[in-house]
Design a protein around this motif. Sequence first.
Motif, mmCIF file in Angstrom:
data_model
loop_
_atom_site.group_PDB
_atom_site.id
_atom_site.type_symbol
_atom_site.label_atom_id
_atom_site.label_comp_id
_atom_site.label_asym_id
_atom_site.label_seq_id
_atom_site.Cartn_x
_atom_site.Cartn_y
_atom_site.Cartn_z
ATOM 1 N N THR A 51 7.938 1.420 -3.749
ATOM 2 C CA THR A 51 7.895 2.012 -2.414
ATOM 3 C C THR A 51 6.486 1.920 -1.844
ATOM 4 O OG1 THR A 51 9.719 3.532 -2.856
ATOM 5 C CG2 THR A 51 8.161 4.160 -1.121
ATOM 6 N N ALA A 52 6.375 1.311 -0.674
ATOM 7 C CA ALA A 52 5.072 1.090 -0.051
ATOM 8 C C ALA A 52 5.273 0.417 1.297
ATOM 9 C CB ALA A 52 4.196 0.199 -0.937
ATOM 10 N N VAL A 53 4.194 0.344 2.042
ATOM 11 C CA VAL A 53 4.160 -0.527 3.214
ATOM 12 C C VAL A 53 3.712 -1.900 2.730
ATOM 13 C CG1 VAL A 53 3.162 -0.969 5.477
ATOM 14 C CG2 VAL A 53 3.639 1.392 4.750
ATOM 15 N N TYR A 54 4.458 -2.910 3.115
ATOM 16 C CA TYR A 54 4.166 -4.276 2.704
ATOM 17 C C TYR A 54 3.571 -5.048 3.874
ATOM 18 C CZ TYR A 54 6.415 -3.621 -1.768
ATOM 19 O OH TYR A 54 6.722 -3.182 -3.041
ATOM 20 N N ARG A 102 -4.702 -0.857 -0.875
ATOM 21 C CA ARG A 102 -3.847 -1.988 -0.583
ATOM 22 C C ARG A 102 -4.084 -3.056 -1.656
ATOM 23 N NH1 ARG A 102 -3.846 -4.264 5.470
ATOM 24 N NH2 ARG A 102 -3.529 -2.016 5.751
ATOM 25 N N ASP A 103 -3.059 -3.423 -2.348
ATOM 26 C CA ASP A 103 -3.171 -4.363 -3.467
ATOM 27 C C ASP A 103 -2.373 -5.631 -3.210
ATOM 28 O OD1 ASP A 103 -2.995 -1.606 -5.768
ATOM 29 O OD2 ASP A 103 -4.774 -2.685 -5.075
ATOM 30 N N GLN A 128 0.842 -1.189 0.000
ATOM 31 C CA GLN A 128 0.000 0.000 0.000
ATOM 32 C C GLN A 128 0.878 1.240 0.000
ATOM 33 O OE1 GLN A 128 -2.803 0.372 3.282
ATOM 34 N NE2 GLN A 128 -4.150 1.643 2.036
ATOM 35 N N ALA A 129 0.803 1.981 -1.088
ATOM 36 C CA ALA A 129 1.524 3.244 -1.198
ATOM 37 C C ALA A 129 0.637 4.365 -0.657
ATOM 38 C CB ALA A 129 1.888 3.500 -2.652
ATOM 39 N N THR A 189 5.486 -3.592 6.945
ATOM 40 C CA THR A 189 6.882 -3.172 7.000
ATOM 41 C C THR A 189 7.145 -2.256 5.803
ATOM 42 O OG1 THR A 189 9.177 -3.977 7.170
ATOM 43 C CG2 THR A 189 7.701 -5.247 5.754
ATOM 44 N N GLN A 190 7.804 -1.123 6.070
ATOM 45 C CA GLN A 190 8.002 -0.103 5.044
ATOM 46 C C GLN A 190 9.187 -0.452 4.152
ATOM 47 O OE1 GLN A 190 6.322 3.026 4.445
ATOM 48 N NE2 GLN A 190 7.610 3.008 2.617
ATOM 49 N N VAL A 191 8.963 -0.395 2.859
ATOM 50 C CA VAL A 191 10.034 -0.527 1.878
ATOM 51 C C VAL A 191 10.100 0.770 1.088
ATOM 52 C CG1 VAL A 191 10.863 -1.756 -0.167
ATOM 53 C CG2 VAL A 191 9.797 -3.026 1.701
#
Length: 118
Positions: A90-93, A44-45, A38-39, A112-114
């Motif tokens: 870039t997103a939260v995974y 959220r995909d 989810q960016a 977790t943020q990437v």
Amino acid sequence: VQLQASGGGLVQAGGSRRLSCAASGRTFSIYTMGWFHQAPGKERDLVASISWNSGDTYYADSVKGRFTISRDNAKNTVYLQMNSLKPEDTAVYYCAARMPGTRPYEYWGQGTQVTVSS
């Protein structure tokens, strides 16, 4: 089942990162597991999913050929290997679990943020 995602961080474009999701409970092996992202400002995909025995996997078109989902039922852990990362990754995974079939994902990790820098 409780899920704990880890492995996020800052990585340069073109780099790699491996996310892990550790699950509690003895029934982990029966669940279909998924990774979502989810960016900011976006929905959220689903990025990838894997069946209980690793026999079936799914990847979103945007990550095919770059990301690999795997699981180790003996360790109650599912992984997402991310290669050739792009800034748009870039997103939260989040990792998630659902029963087999058409059930919705009902258990979620904390995310977790990437961040992929260009």
